[in-house]
Scaffold this motif. Structure first.
Motif, PDB file in Angstrom:
ATOM      1  N   LYS A 276      89.396  51.721  80.704  1.00 43.09           N
ATOM      2  CA  LYS A 276      88.768  50.519  79.298  1.00 43.09           C
ATOM      3  C   LYS A 276      89.839  49.335  79.505  1.00 43.09           C
ATOM      4  O   LYS A 276      89.212  48.721  79.604  1.00 43.09           O
ATOM      5  CB  LYS A 276      88.302  51.222  78.221  1.00 43.09           C
ATOM      6  CG  LYS A 276      87.050  51.858  77.619  1.00 43.09           C
ATOM      7  CD  LYS A 276      87.037  51.651  76.058  1.00 43.09           C
ATOM      8  CE  LYS A 276      87.592  53.552  75.782  1.00 43.09           C
ATOM      9  NZ  LYS A 276      87.119  52.964  74.027  1.00 43.09           N
TER      10      LYS A 276
ATOM     11  N   SER B  18      90.778  48.277  82.256  1.00 43.43           N
ATOM     12  CA  SER B  18      90.758  48.004  83.756  1.00 43.43           C
ATOM     13  C   SER B  18      90.050  46.381  83.632  1.00 43.43           C
ATOM     14  O   SER B  18      90.709  45.325  84.414  1.00 43.43           O
ATOM     15  CB  SER B  18      90.327  48.052  84.159  1.00 43.43           C
ATOM     16  OG  SER B  18      88.570  48.788  84.585  1.00 43.43           O
ATOM     17  N   SER B  19      89.479  46.325  82.558  1.00 45.61           N
ATOM     18  CA  SER B  19      88.163  45.164  82.236  1.00 45.61           C
ATOM     19  C   SER B  19      89.366  43.708  81.692  1.00 45.61           C
ATOM     20  O   SER B  19      89.415  43.132  81.257  1.00 45.61           O
ATOM     21  CB  SER B  19      87.381  44.767  82.240  1.00 45.61           C
ATOM     22  OG  SER B  19      86.986  45.442  80.836  1.00 45.61           O
ATOM     23  N   ARG B  20      89.993  44.546  80.333  1.00 46.21           N
ATOM     24  CA  ARG B  20      90.479  43.758  79.307  1.00 46.21           C
ATOM     25  C   ARG B  20      91.864  44.436  78.418  1.00 46.21           C
ATOM     26  O   ARG B  20      91.269  46.020  78.616  1.00 46.21           O
ATOM     27  CB  ARG B  20      89.171  43.041  78.048  1.00 46.21           C
ATOM     28  CG  ARG B  20      89.163  43.844  77.043  1.00 46.21           C
ATOM     29  CD  ARG B  20      88.208  42.785  76.698  1.00 46.21           C
ATOM     30  NE  ARG B  20      87.392  43.564  75.163  1.00 46.21           N
ATOM     31  CZ  ARG B  20      86.988  43.001  73.830  1.00 46.21           C
ATOM     32  NH1 ARG B  20      87.119  41.510  74.098  1.00 46.21           N
ATOM     33  NH2 ARG B  20      86.548  43.934  73.355  1.00 46.21           N
TER      34      ARG B  20
ATOM     35  N   ASP C  27      92.049  39.190  78.483  1.00 42.30           N
ATOM     36  CA  ASP C  27      90.390  39.377  79.270  1.00 42.30           C
ATOM     37  C   ASP C  27      90.566  38.695  79.942  1.00 42.30           C
ATOM     38  O   ASP C  27      90.800  39.419  81.652  1.00 42.30           O
ATOM     39  CB  ASP C  27      89.609  38.425  78.024  1.00 42.30           C
ATOM     40  CG  ASP C  27      88.192  38.730  78.336  1.00 42.30           C
ATOM     41  OD1 ASP C  27      87.856  40.192  78.607  1.00 42.30           O
ATOM     42  OD2 ASP C  27      87.147  38.045  79.018  1.00 42.30           O
ATOM     43  N   ARG C  28      90.252  37.867  80.883  1.00 38.97           N
ATOM     44  CA  ARG C  28      89.450  37.185  82.158  1.00 38.97           C
ATOM     45  C   ARG C  28      91.487  36.574  82.683  1.00 38.97           C
ATOM     46  O   ARG C  28      91.943  36.140  82.488  1.00 38.97           O
ATOM     47  CB  ARG C  28      88.305  35.757  82.287  1.00 38.97           C
ATOM     48  CG  ARG C  28      88.194  35.974  83.494  1.00 38.97           C
ATOM     49  CD  ARG C  28      86.925  34.230  83.678  1.00 38.97           C
ATOM     50  NE  ARG C  28      88.082  33.437  82.353  1.00 38.97           N
ATOM     51  CZ  ARG C  28      87.738  32.762  81.340  1.00 38.97           C
ATOM     52  NH1 ARG C  28      86.819  32.281  81.059  1.00 38.97           N
ATOM     53  NH2 ARG C  28      87.927  31.294  81.251  1.00 38.97           N
TER      54      ARG C  28
ATOM     55  N   LYS D 146      91.768  41.961  84.461  1.00 39.32           N
ATOM     56  CA  LYS D 146      91.386  42.512  85.538  1.00 39.32           C
ATOM     57  C   LYS D 146      91.805  42.285  87.103  1.00 39.32           C
ATOM     58  O   LYS D 146      91.997  43.343  88.656  1.00 39.32           O
ATOM     59  CB  LYS D 146      90.079  42.379  86.053  1.00 39.32           C
ATOM     60  CG  LYS D 146      89.315  43.080  86.238  1.00 39.32           C
ATOM     61  CD  LYS D 146      87.540  42.526  86.542  1.00 39.32           C
ATOM     62  CE  LYS D 146      86.879  44.049  87.746  1.00 39.32           C
ATOM     63  NZ  LYS D 146      84.623  44.104  86.599  1.00 39.32           N
TER      64      LYS D 146
END
Length: 126
Positions: free
Chosen positions: A10, A12-14, A61-62, A65
């Protein structure tokens, strides 16, 4: 402040940040942070957007990744993050061999890896 995290699927995206780190910010809710590889102040800075969920948990977050992809962070990698107080984290990456990952121009990681390998060899039964 310094803390560690372990890369899970999990992550890897945030990436969630520890509650104690959020408390240390004393109500300040930054909109973004910067990440850099530890060991050299001149390394590239990665801009990462910070988000908070309804219970107050803080996430990178953004941009996280892209950082994960750039440093080839994988499941089981151990990261040590040191917050400098100015919105920047210095990140040390350790892989599943317990050695610090060596990246281009990374002077101190190779010495740390040798130290961990020698400790590991000393602890291995003969």
């Amino acid at each position: 402040m310094e803390f560690f995290t372990i890369i899970l699927e999990k992550s890897s995206s945030r990436q969630v940040l520890p509650d104690n780190f959020v408390k240390m910010l004393d109500g300040h809710r930054p909109q973004n942070m910067k990440l850099r590889q530890a060991g050299n102040e001149l390394r590239k800075l990665w801009d990462v957007v910070v988000v908070f969920d309804t219970d107050g948990s803080m996430y990178l977050d953004r941009g996280w990744k892209q950082f994960v992809r750039a440093y080839d962070l994988r499941h089981g990698y151990f990261l040590v993050l040191r917050y400098d107080g100015n919105g920047t984290f210095a990140v040390k990456v350790f892989d599943t061999t317990m050695c610090r990952r060596c990246y281009q121009d990374d002077d101190d990681a190779s010495m740390l890896c040798l130290l961990f390998l020698s400790i590991r060899l000393c602890l291995t039964p003969i």
